[in-house]
Design a protein around this motif. Sequence first.
Motif, mmCIF file in Angstrom:
data_model
loop_
_atom_site.group_PDB
_atom_site.id
_atom_site.type_symbol
_atom_site.label_atom_id
_atom_site.label_comp_id
_atom_site.label_asym_id
_atom_site.label_seq_id
_atom_site.Cartn_x
_atom_site.Cartn_y
_atom_site.Cartn_z
ATOM 1 N N GLY A 196 -37.317 -34.163 36.246
ATOM 2 C CA GLY A 196 -37.779 -33.358 35.123
ATOM 3 C C GLY A 196 -37.749 -31.877 35.424
ATOM 4 O O GLY A 196 -37.378 -31.060 34.573
ATOM 5 N N ASP A 197 -38.125 -31.495 36.660
ATOM 6 C CA ASP A 197 -38.074 -30.085 37.056
ATOM 7 C C ASP A 197 -36.644 -29.562 37.037
ATOM 8 O O ASP A 197 -36.386 -28.425 36.628
ATOM 9 N N GLN A 198 -35.711 -30.380 37.482
ATOM 10 C CA GLN A 198 -34.313 -29.957 37.476
ATOM 11 C C GLN A 198 -33.813 -29.737 36.047
ATOM 12 O O GLN A 198 -33.112 -28.751 35.769
ATOM 13 N N ILE A 199 -34.180 -30.643 35.156
ATOM 14 C CA ILE A 199 -33.766 -30.508 33.752
ATOM 15 C C ILE A 199 -34.352 -29.228 33.155
ATOM 16 O O ILE A 199 -33.661 -28.471 32.451
ATOM 17 N N ALA A 200 -35.635 -28.967 33.427
ATOM 18 C CA ALA A 200 -36.283 -27.766 32.889
ATOM 19 C C ALA A 200 -35.630 -26.500 33.423
ATOM 20 O O ALA A 200 -35.378 -25.543 32.679
ATOM 21 N N ASN A 201 -35.344 -26.494 34.730
ATOM 22 C CA ASN A 201 -34.703 -25.312 35.327
ATOM 23 C C ASN A 201 -33.324 -25.075 34.745
ATOM 24 O O ASN A 201 -32.932 -23.926 34.479
ATOM 25 N N LYS A 202 -32.567 -26.142 34.551
ATOM 26 C CA LYS A 202 -31.233 -25.997 33.963
ATOM 27 C C LYS A 202 -31.319 -25.459 32.537
ATOM 28 O O LYS A 202 -30.491 -24.643 32.114
ATOM 29 N N ALA A 203 -32.330 -25.900 31.812
ATOM 30 C CA ALA A 203 -32.494 -25.418 30.433
ATOM 31 C C ALA A 203 -32.783 -23.919 30.413
ATOM 32 O O ALA A 203 -32.198 -23.167 29.625
ATOM 33 N N TRP A 204 -33.691 -23.467 31.295
ATOM 34 C CA TRP A 204 -34.016 -22.044 31.353
ATOM 35 C C TRP A 204 -32.818 -21.224 31.832
ATOM 36 O O TRP A 204 -32.576 -20.114 31.351
ATOM 37 N N GLN A 205 -32.068 -21.760 32.787
ATOM 38 C CA GLN A 205 -30.882 -21.053 33.271
ATOM 39 C C GLN A 205 -29.840 -20.906 32.159
ATOM 40 O O GLN A 205 -29.235 -19.842 31.993
ATOM 41 N N GLY A 206 -29.641 -21.987 31.412
ATOM 42 C CA GLY A 206 -28.696 -21.912 30.300
ATOM 43 C C GLY A 206 -29.117 -20.889 29.263
ATOM 44 O O GLY A 206 -28.282 -20.143 28.734
ATOM 45 N N LEU A 207 -30.411 -20.823 28.974
ATOM 46 C CA LEU A 207 -30.918 -19.852 28.009
ATOM 47 C C LEU A 207 -30.738 -18.424 28.508
ATOM 48 O O LEU A 207 -30.320 -17.531 27.758
ATOM 49 N N ALA A 208 -31.010 -18.201 29.816
ATOM 50 C CA ALA A 208 -30.857 -16.857 30.390
ATOM 51 C C ALA A 208 -29.391 -16.418 30.384
ATOM 52 O O ALA A 208 -29.075 -15.265 30.048
ATOM 53 N N ILE A 209 -28.488 -17.332 30.737
ATOM 54 C CA ILE A 209 -27.061 -16.998 30.734
ATOM 55 C C ILE A 209 -26.598 -16.669 29.319
ATOM 56 O O ILE A 209 -25.821 -15.730 29.106
ATOM 57 N N PHE A 210 -27.071 -17.424 28.352
ATOM 58 C CA PHE A 210 -26.722 -17.162 26.954
ATOM 59 C C PHE A 210 -27.158 -15.754 26.553
ATOM 60 O O PHE A 210 -26.380 -15.012 25.928
ATOM 61 N N MET A 211 -28.364 -15.371 26.907
ATOM 62 C CA MET A 211 -28.880 -14.049 26.548
ATOM 63 C C MET A 211 -28.049 -12.930 27.189
ATOM 64 O O MET A 211 -27.722 -11.932 26.544
ATOM 65 N N VAL A 212 -27.719 -13.102 28.455
ATOM 66 C CA VAL A 212 -26.937 -12.078 29.163
ATOM 67 C C VAL A 212 -25.563 -11.918 28.521
ATOM 68 O O VAL A 212 -25.084 -10.801 28.289
ATOM 69 N N LEU A 213 -24.915 -13.034 28.220
ATOM 70 C CA LEU A 213 -23.591 -12.973 27.598
ATOM 71 C C LEU A 213 -23.652 -12.330 26.215
ATOM 72 O O LEU A 213 -22.743 -11.590 25.832
ATOM 73 N N VAL A 214 -24.711 -12.598 25.484
ATOM 74 C CA VAL A 214 -24.878 -11.988 24.163
ATOM 75 C C VAL A 214 -24.971 -10.476 24.279
ATOM 76 O O VAL A 214 -24.310 -9.736 23.539
ATOM 77 N N VAL A 215 -25.798 -10.007 25.209
ATOM 78 C CA VAL A 215 -25.970 -8.560 25.377
ATOM 79 C C VAL A 215 -24.660 -7.899 25.794
ATOM 80 O O VAL A 215 -24.277 -6.840 25.271
ATOM 81 N N ILE A 216 -23.937 -8.509 26.716
ATOM 82 C CA ILE A 216 -22.668 -7.940 27.179
ATOM 83 C C ILE A 216 -21.665 -7.883 26.036
ATOM 84 O O ILE A 216 -20.993 -6.857 25.819
ATOM 85 N N GLY A 275 -31.212 -27.886 19.974
ATOM 86 C CA GLY A 275 -31.488 -27.257 18.686
ATOM 87 C C GLY A 275 -31.797 -25.774 18.827
ATOM 88 O O GLY A 275 -31.368 -24.957 18.015
ATOM 89 N N LEU A 276 -32.522 -25.417 19.885
ATOM 90 C CA LEU A 276 -32.877 -24.016 20.107
ATOM 91 C C LEU A 276 -31.636 -23.167 20.367
ATOM 92 O O LEU A 276 -31.484 -22.077 19.795
ATOM 93 N N LEU A 277 -30.749 -23.652 21.209
ATOM 94 C CA LEU A 277 -29.514 -22.909 21.478
ATOM 95 C C LEU A 277 -28.648 -22.818 20.222
ATOM 96 O O LEU A 277 -27.974 -21.813 19.998
ATOM 97 N N THR A 278 -28.687 -23.852 19.403
ATOM 98 C CA THR A 278 -27.909 -23.839 18.156
ATOM 99 C C THR A 278 -28.406 -22.758 17.202
ATOM 100 O O THR A 278 -27.608 -22.004 16.633
#
Length: 369
Positions: A133-153, A196-199
Amino acid sequence: MSKLGNLGARLHRGEISYDFIGHRKLWYGISILITITAILGLAVRGLNMGIDFQGGAVFTTPKTSVSVSQAEDYAKQTSGHDAVVQKLGNGTLRIQIAGMDTKQSDQIKTDLAKDFKVDPEKIAADLVGPSWGDQIANKAWQGLAIFMVLVVIYLAIAFEWRMAIAALVALIHDITITVGIYALVGFEVTPGTVIGLLTILGYSLYDTVVVFDSLKEQTKDITKQNRWTYSDIANRSINGTLVRSINTTVVALLPVAGLLFIGGGFLGAGTLNDISLSLFVGLAAGAYSSIFIATPLVADLKEREPAMQALRKRVLAKRAQGSVEEETADAPFVSDDEPDDDTAHAVVGPRTQPASRGRGRGRPSGKRR
């Protein structure tokens, strides 16, 4: 043409408009209030994390006549934790209990078998460890952070850094509201929720980019004119795309509302709530933020530039001068010349000369002596 279509055309042409930028402090205040409420809900109640994030056990019973509410009571009595129970199509029950380890799950399985009056071997048990469960949560947060960085760039390259910052603030605004609603409602957070959140973040970004693209196009060589300020053009961009944003949002919300209220609420398909609630709240928040947050924030940041401040001074000075000329033009004209007895002055519009009967400026029409 429909009334809404006619309204959209008039908004696009600039014939009518609403001053979104002028009322931006009101929108900021509403957003801050909603965000504070969401944060308080998150701090007080917290998120109901599913077993995929915090670990737990999933029990699948054979076909049974036990109701969902009864199964929830049985599971809570045996485990001491709240359980999520779903009735599957073949009459079986799926019971999710978070925070269980292997030893606890074996005992709960035995107790549930007694309550359901079935053989323990007929109840299937799947255990999800907390480390998974911790791994899944960390991957979710990492995916969200990468999405934000790419959006800003991307936005910084395609538009400018001010628009990138405004879009990032709008996305954080949407995430905070959606997560806060989940905390207040108590719906379980699952991998479907993250999807759904990423969508909805992608949808919100699309809606924002549409307005930004119009704004970028209309502000080319803006300093070469003295008629419009940056905020004026930003307001025109919002009004020009307003009906389009409303139409796309409503069309997107209709099927999601069907999943949430009919599928998840009326029909009892609880698994649909995981993704449908995040989509429904996120789509509404994304449409709101693209109109009331992102573009007004860009206008605020741009108006701080020296060039835009100088433009604003020129535009306001020209408007003030135009108002004075208008007032002067509306005043009646009276000639200073002293007319003859047979000369009548006409009081008409601006710059109108006295009217006489066949004579010029009070002199006889004959030759001079």
